[in-house]
Enzyme design. Structure first.
Site, short mmCIF file in Angstrom:
data_model
loop_
_atom_site.label_atom_id
_atom_site.label_comp_id
_atom_site.label_asym_id
_atom_site.label_seq_id
_atom_site.Cartn_x
_atom_site.Cartn_y
_atom_site.Cartn_z
CG ASP A 1 -5.29 -0.33 1.46
OD1 ASP A 1 -4.35 -1.13 1.63
OD2 ASP A 1 -5.69 0.02 0.34
CB SER B 1 -3.75 -3.86 -1.23
OG SER B 1 -3.30 -2.65 -0.65
CD GLN C 1 -2.66 -3.99 2.72
OE1 GLN C 1 -1.72 -3.22 2.73
NE2 GLN C 1 -3.92 -3.59 2.54
#
Length: 312
Positions: free
Chosen positions: A229, A253, A303
């Site tokens: 991430d 996110s 993502q």
């Protein structure tokens, strides 16, 4: 594997000393393992700490990594994680503990499934479903790893920023000292509008944990989940603004998915190739492929992130 009541401590090694702030403090790898280690407070319920940091929200990779730890701690036998799917529902509050509630969805002969809900101050901030698979023989193919420079030939991220700015601002200097991963961008960072012109929405970095993470496969899987991430949404931002300059967008996110293909070590170099097929409606989609040093594809990642223009 992490014990059920005592915190995990890694042995001191020369590898640890690579990233130690001083000769007596813990290394970045030790701090990462301690962060991912959870306290079991009841059957299927775990508590993770959330460090006090000068951030608006808890880092998403931390929550995902801790949630995967909670899922893995409920297995009766070791099975590698083969996939996870997660949603970031609310921003986490730095400094406030996070409780992870695990539902044992399925325990089959080949597959085990767990659902995890992360709660902070009585509100759900994150959920994750993880699947574990007993390895089986089968045919193989993969796309080849891109031909890129070796990590040793590339500058460390902090050094590259220092080279441009002359010195690191104190928040970045503090972050660099405590950073758990050595990050090296394959292409030099861009700083001006002229450099950003006609840039494709792609990025690639070499990464490895700064110090030994021990030999538990779950630790390495959760560490790469944490790291996944850190830079993935760079691919969305890179045509729009400098990655490490003043930000024009509030970024968060939204969801995160990973597939783990082969065993790996997060404390050895891995290449994280990232691209963004589309950005629209204040959302950007990014996908990543992670290769080990030998060119084996070890993890795939997807993502979507929110990109709201500041002051808009």
């Amino acid at each position: 594997m992490w014990g059920r009541s005592e915190g995990s401590r890694l042995p001191r090694t020369e590898e640890h000393e690579r990233g130690t702030d001083d000769m007596t403090g813990p290394s970045p790898a030790e701090r990462l393992v301690d962060l991912l280690n959870l306290e079991e407070i009841e059957l299927n319920i775990f508590r993770g700490r959330s460090p006090h940091e000068s951030l608006q929200r808890v880092f998403g990779g931390q929550v995902a990594g801790q949630a995967l730890v909670a899922a893995g701690r409920t297995l009766d036998e070791h099975r590698p994680v083969h996939s996870l799917h997660a949603y970031f529902l609310r921003p986490g509050i730095p400094g406030v503990p996070i409780v992870y509630q695990v539902e044992r969805v399925r325990d089959g002969r080949s597959f085990t499934t767990r659902r995890v809900v992360a709660v902070q101050r009585g509100r759900t901030i994150f959920n994750l479903t993880a699947s574990f698979h007993q390895p089986e023989p089968g045919f193989e193919h993969q796309v080849p790893m891109p031909d890129v420079p070796a990590p040793e030939s590339l500058p460390k991220l902090a050094d590259e920023i220092r080279e441009h700015l002359g010195t690191l601002p104190e928040p970045l200097e503090r972050m660099a000292r405590r950073q758990a991963f050595d990050i090296r961008y394959v292409q030099r960072l861009r700083w001006t509008p002229e450099e950003l012109r006609d840039v494709e929405p792609r990025s690639a970095v070499w990464m490895r944990a700064i110090g030994s993470l021990g030999d538990d496969p779950l630790v390495h899987t959760c560490a790469v989940t944490y790291a996944s991430d850190m830079t993935l949404l760079d691919a969305v931002r890179i045509p729009v603004e400098p990655l490490w300059g003043p930000r024009g967008f509030d970024t968060a996110s939204l969801d995160h998915a990973m597939w783990f293909h082969r065993p790996f070590r997060a404390d050895e170099w891995f290449l994280y190739e990232q691209e963004s097929p589309i950005a629209t409606g204040a959302r950007g989609l990014a996908r990543g492929q992670i290769y080990d040093r030998e060119g084996k594809l070890i993890v795939s990642v997807m993502q979507e992130g929110l990109f709201r223009k500041l002051g808009g």
